[in-house]
Design a protein around this motif. Structure first.
Motif, PDB file in Angstrom:
ATOM      1  N   ARG A 299       1.102  -1.344  -0.193  1.00  0.00           N
ATOM      2  CA  ARG A 299      -0.053   0.178   0.377  1.00  0.00           C
ATOM      3  C   ARG A 299       0.879   1.853  -0.038  1.00  0.00           C
ATOM      4  O   ARG A 299       0.461   1.882  -0.800  1.00  0.00           O
ATOM      5  CB  ARG A 299      -1.545   0.224   1.289  1.00  0.00           C
ATOM      6  N   GLY A 300       1.989   1.285   0.382  1.00  0.00           N
ATOM      7  CA  GLY A 300       2.871   2.153   0.400  1.00  0.00           C
ATOM      8  C   GLY A 300       2.676   3.296   1.903  1.00  0.00           C
ATOM      9  O   GLY A 300       1.773   2.103   2.446  1.00  0.00           O
ATOM     10  N   LEU A 301       3.053   4.300   1.813  1.00  0.00           N
ATOM     11  CA  LEU A 301       2.899   4.840   3.141  1.00  0.00           C
ATOM     12  C   LEU A 301       1.668   5.374   3.326  1.00  0.00           C
ATOM     13  O   LEU A 301       1.312   5.700   4.437  1.00  0.00           O
ATOM     14  CB  LEU A 301       4.311   5.768   3.397  1.00  0.00           C
ATOM     15  N   ALA A 302       1.481   6.142   2.933  1.00  0.00           N
ATOM     16  CA  ALA A 302      -0.269   6.994   2.495  1.00  0.00           C
ATOM     17  C   ALA A 302      -1.052   6.446   2.859  1.00  0.00           C
ATOM     18  O   ALA A 302      -1.483   5.335   2.449  1.00  0.00           O
ATOM     19  CB  ALA A 302       0.610   8.060   0.766  1.00  0.00           C
ATOM     20  N   GLN A 303      -2.833   6.776   3.382  1.00  0.00           N
ATOM     21  CA  GLN A 303      -3.470   7.028   3.694  1.00  0.00           C
ATOM     22  C   GLN A 303      -4.082   6.959   2.468  1.00  0.00           C
ATOM     23  O   GLN A 303      -4.659   7.768   1.672  1.00  0.00           O
ATOM     24  CB  GLN A 303      -3.708   7.392   4.252  1.00  0.00           C
ATOM     25  N   ALA A 304      -4.341   6.322   2.220  1.00  0.00           N
ATOM     26  CA  ALA A 304      -5.603   6.073   0.435  1.00  0.00           C
ATOM     27  C   ALA A 304      -6.078   6.752   1.133  1.00  0.00           C
ATOM     28  O   ALA A 304      -7.064   6.840   1.589  1.00  0.00           O
ATOM     29  CB  ALA A 304      -6.288   4.496   0.542  1.00  0.00           C
ATOM     30  N   GLY A 305      -6.889   7.952  -0.181  1.00  0.00           N
ATOM     31  CA  GLY A 305      -7.836   9.219  -0.501  1.00  0.00           C
ATOM     32  C   GLY A 305      -7.678  10.375   0.850  1.00  0.00           C
ATOM     33  O   GLY A 305      -8.876  11.337   0.643  1.00  0.00           O
TER      34      GLY A 305
END
Length: 746
Positions: A299-305
């Motif tokens: 997913r990576g480090l960022a929060q989706a949306g």
């Protein structure tokens, strides 16, 4: 040109077929500030230029200003000349493009305005005929700029979160160790309070209150200073990190109090705690680490949306280091005991005694090992990020310029090339013809570069663009195929399209190294300039000069600062202008200025400060952890040293004892820490894209620098050595008789 001159104008070859007509110059204007951004949209307003035509010639281009009352005469000149029909308003000519330019003030733009501005630009681009009663085309580069900025900010937040999580973990571990040391130093008083009937909860609350009395004021002052120096825009993250740093170490207080007052109640009953229960926390950390790594890579480090950072993902690098630290702690006693037994057979006492004390260290000594390991891992990871960014910035600058200095001018003369070659600080000059709109068979656009192959390869030797070229000799005749080196394989009978001609090509070899000087997906064709000029019958002249510098153009600091001295100004364009004279068609690009423009931009500069600060803080916490470790066993060590001194141990050997106690722990933390720091880029690589900080292609590989890695290891080891030196300096002041009475029971 003077007022009253008459100019015969015609349309460029790629424009609408319009008649020639005459205009009269009524005045000459000069800008108040020629460097203002207003003029950047159309540089031809300030000075005319010459541009190449399709047949290899030159034409003059200029922009003239027409007064409002002369608009009717201008539109009348287009009437009946094949121009598009006028719009609904008869005074508006269909042959003219009417534009409204809106200038935004970049100095007043803040990060919080980016989302609002992005939405506003989107509304304007989709408005269509709602803006005016006639068709309107909106053209702006602001949308792409804002999207690039948003991606860069997201990557910056991701990198920041990794560093902040690691530093917060170091702070929590160091504070916990401080609590343990403070509890150990209050051992006698705590035992007295417990002997008088105080419960474990009461003693723990008392000790926690005393700790908060010292910690909270310092934390408040630190927060206020941080908010003054770096306004955070109301984000709760700094407050949460500060609260965690203060509150989490207090959870250690009950355990520390129980450990220090255990002698009053005897050892715990056997079998009360199953071995599996003791392993449960460590297994939980390992499980969280594995799950976190899998989630991070997916997913990576960022929060989706949400545009933020996932806190759990940001903690994964720290969890990896802690998990490795737990494994090291499990294995740590075995090599230490082996080393102690091996040293026992030697003649020296200090090494054996220090190693033996390290092997019998308290359980609390696990915290300094975790701090050192995490500090090394963070430092190596930060060094890898910074060295990668620095290296990619340099490579991107080489890719963008192709030399130390590049002068592009379609009206370049042989005299100007000779002047550049004779200038101080210039070691080599390579005239070149460059066409970014060429073609090779079906491939287009193709960048065609005509230069002397040997001089070109020599210019790039030892740089990131180093290239080995095949033999490109044998051409030179007007009817001969043009020898070429191509960055990718092409058909042997392909034709080269450039300078308005189709030229038979003789591709000698595919040289992938040429791609280093081009953008992703771009095809680059290198041909000998002399052969290209011969094939085109002299219709091709150099349009660029690649310059290799030894210092600054014109002598750099050695210039005497006189007017016209190219060394008097640090700007490459002004130096070239002072050397060759002004030209509106000239474009000067300096590799160092391109690199500095990227490196000094706000986000790369912030990353450099943040990760440089991470390295400094990691070293600082290393000093603190080792100092606290030495303080934790200071009383027992001073008593042992004092007894050994009475038995004839030399003062020199006494000073070495703390170093031998710390050395096993430092080595045990250093080697795994380096391994974790080198492995973190592989774990985080898919989740990070350093392109916003490099000016180069997307997702550059993270490359650890061996010299930087060694230097960071020496920095952490030096921090541990500083703590040992400070402890030794404090030990010199200890009184032998008072040290012998330490721990005596009355």
């Amino acid at each position: 040109m003077r007022p009253g001159d008459a100019l015969l104008l015609d349309a460029p070859g790629d424009a609408l077929p319009l008649p020639q007509f005459t205009v009269v110059v009524t005045g000459i204007f000069r800008p108040v500030d020629g460097t203002d951004d207003y003029w950047a949209a159309d540089p031809l307003i300030l000075a005319p230029a010459r541009a190449p035509t399709g047949d290899g010639g030159l034409r003059r281009l200029a922009t003239a200003l027409v007064a409002e009352d002369g608009y009717g005469a201008l539109t009348g000149a287009f009437a009946g000349a094949g121009a598009p029909p006028p719009s609904s308003r008869p005074e508006v000519s269909g042959a003219l493009t009417h534009a409204w330019r809106f200038v935004w003030d970049a100095d007043r733009l803040q990060a919080a305005d980016a989302a609002v501005l992005t939405a506003a630009v989107g509304r304007v681009q989709t408005a269509g005929t709602a803006l005016a009663p006639f068709p309107v085309r909106v053209s702006t580069g602001l949308a792409d700029l804002l999207d690039t900025h948003a991606r860069a900010v997201a990557v910056t937040r991701s990198l920041d979160s990794v560093a902040y999580a690691g530093i917060a973990a170091l702070a929590v571990l160091s504070m916990s160790l401080t609590v343990l040391v403070g509890t150990s130093q209050r051992r006698d008083r705590l035992r007295l309070v417990r002997a008088r009937g105080a419960s474990l909860t009461q003693v723990s609350l008392l000790l926690a209150a005393q700790t908060l009395a010292w910690v909270v004021p310092g934390a408040v002052v630190a927060l206020v200073v941080a908010w003054v120096l770096v306004p955070d825009g109301g984000s709760p993250v700094p407050l949460l990190l500060a609260a965690a740093t203060v509150v989490l170490p207090l959870l250690v207080v009950p355990w520390a109090v129980r450990a220090e007052t255990r002698a009053l109640h005897g050892p715990p009953a056997r079998g009360r705690l199953h071995p599996a229960a003791r392993l449960a926390p460590e297994l939980a950390v390992l499980a969280l680490t594995v799950l976190g790594v899998l989630a991070l890579r997916r997913r990576g480090l960022a929060q989706a949306g949400q545009g933020g950072v996932d806190p759990y993902a940001a903690l994964v690098p720290t969890l990896v280091a802690l998990a490795v630290g737990l494994v090291v702690l499990r294995l740590y006693p075995y090599p230490i005991r082996w080393a102690a037994s091996a040293l026992a057979r030697g003649s020296g006492l200090t090494a054996f005694l220090g190693t033996a004390r390290a092997a019998r260290a308290r359980p609390a000594s696990a915290l300094p090992l975790l701090v050192l390991l995490l500090a090394v891992a963070l430092s190596v990871f930060a060094g890898t990020v910074l060295s990668t960014v620095t290296g990619e910035q340099s490579r991107a600058a080489w890719r963008a310029v192709g030399a130390d200095l590049r002068v592009d001018d379609p009206a370049l003369t042989a005299e100007q090339v000779a002047a550049l070659e004779a200038a101080a600080g210039v070691t080599a000059v390579v005239p070149a013809y460059r066409d970014a709109a060429g073609s090779v068979g079906p491939l287009r656009p193709v960048t065609v570069l005509g230069a002397d192959p040997a001089a070109f390869a020599s210019l790039l030797a030892g740089t990131p663009l180093t290239v080995d070229l095949p033999d490109l000799g044998g051409g030179g005749g007007r009817d001969d195929p043009l020898p070429a080196a191509v960055s990718t394989a092409v058909r042997a009978d392909a034709a080269l399209g450039t300078a308005g001609r189709l030229i038979r090509l003789d591709p000698r070899a595919a040289v992938p190294a040429l791609q280093r000087g081009a953008t992703a997906g771009e095809v680059l064709v290198l041909v000998p300039l002399a052969d290209l000029a011969a094939v085109t019958g002299g219709g091709v002249e150099p349009t660029a000069v690649l310059v290799d510098l030894d210092g600054a153009l014109g002598g750099g600091a050695g210039g005497d600062g006189r007017a016209g001295d190219p060394g008097a100004d640090g700007n490459a364009e002004s130096r070239v202008e002072a050397l060759l004279g002004p030209s509106a068609s000239r474009d000067v690009t300096s590799r160092e200025e391109v690199r500095a423009a990227v490196a000094d931009a706000p986000l790369p500069a912030h990353l450099r400060r943040a990760y440089g600060g991470t390295v400094v803080l990691a070293a600082g916490y290393s000093v603190v952890s080792v100092a606290l470790l030495l303080a934790l066993g200071a009383a027992e060590r001073r008593a042992a040293i004092s007894r050994l001194r009475t038995m004839g141990m030399r003062a020199r050997d006494v000073r070495r004892l703390p170093a031998w106690e710390v050395l096993p722990l430092t080595v045990a933390a250093l080697l795994p820490g380096v391994a974790v720091g080198l492995a973190l880029p592989a774990l985080l690589g898919p989740a990070l894209d350093l392109a916003p900080f490099t000016g180069g292609p997307a997702e550059p590989p993270l490359r650890p620098d061996p010299l930087v890695t060694v230097a960071l290891c020496l920095l952490v080891a030096g921090a541990a050595a500083i703590a040992v030196v400070l402890d030794a300096a404090r030990g010199r002041r200890a009184n032998l008789s008072s040290a012998l009475r330490i721990g005596d029971q009355s």
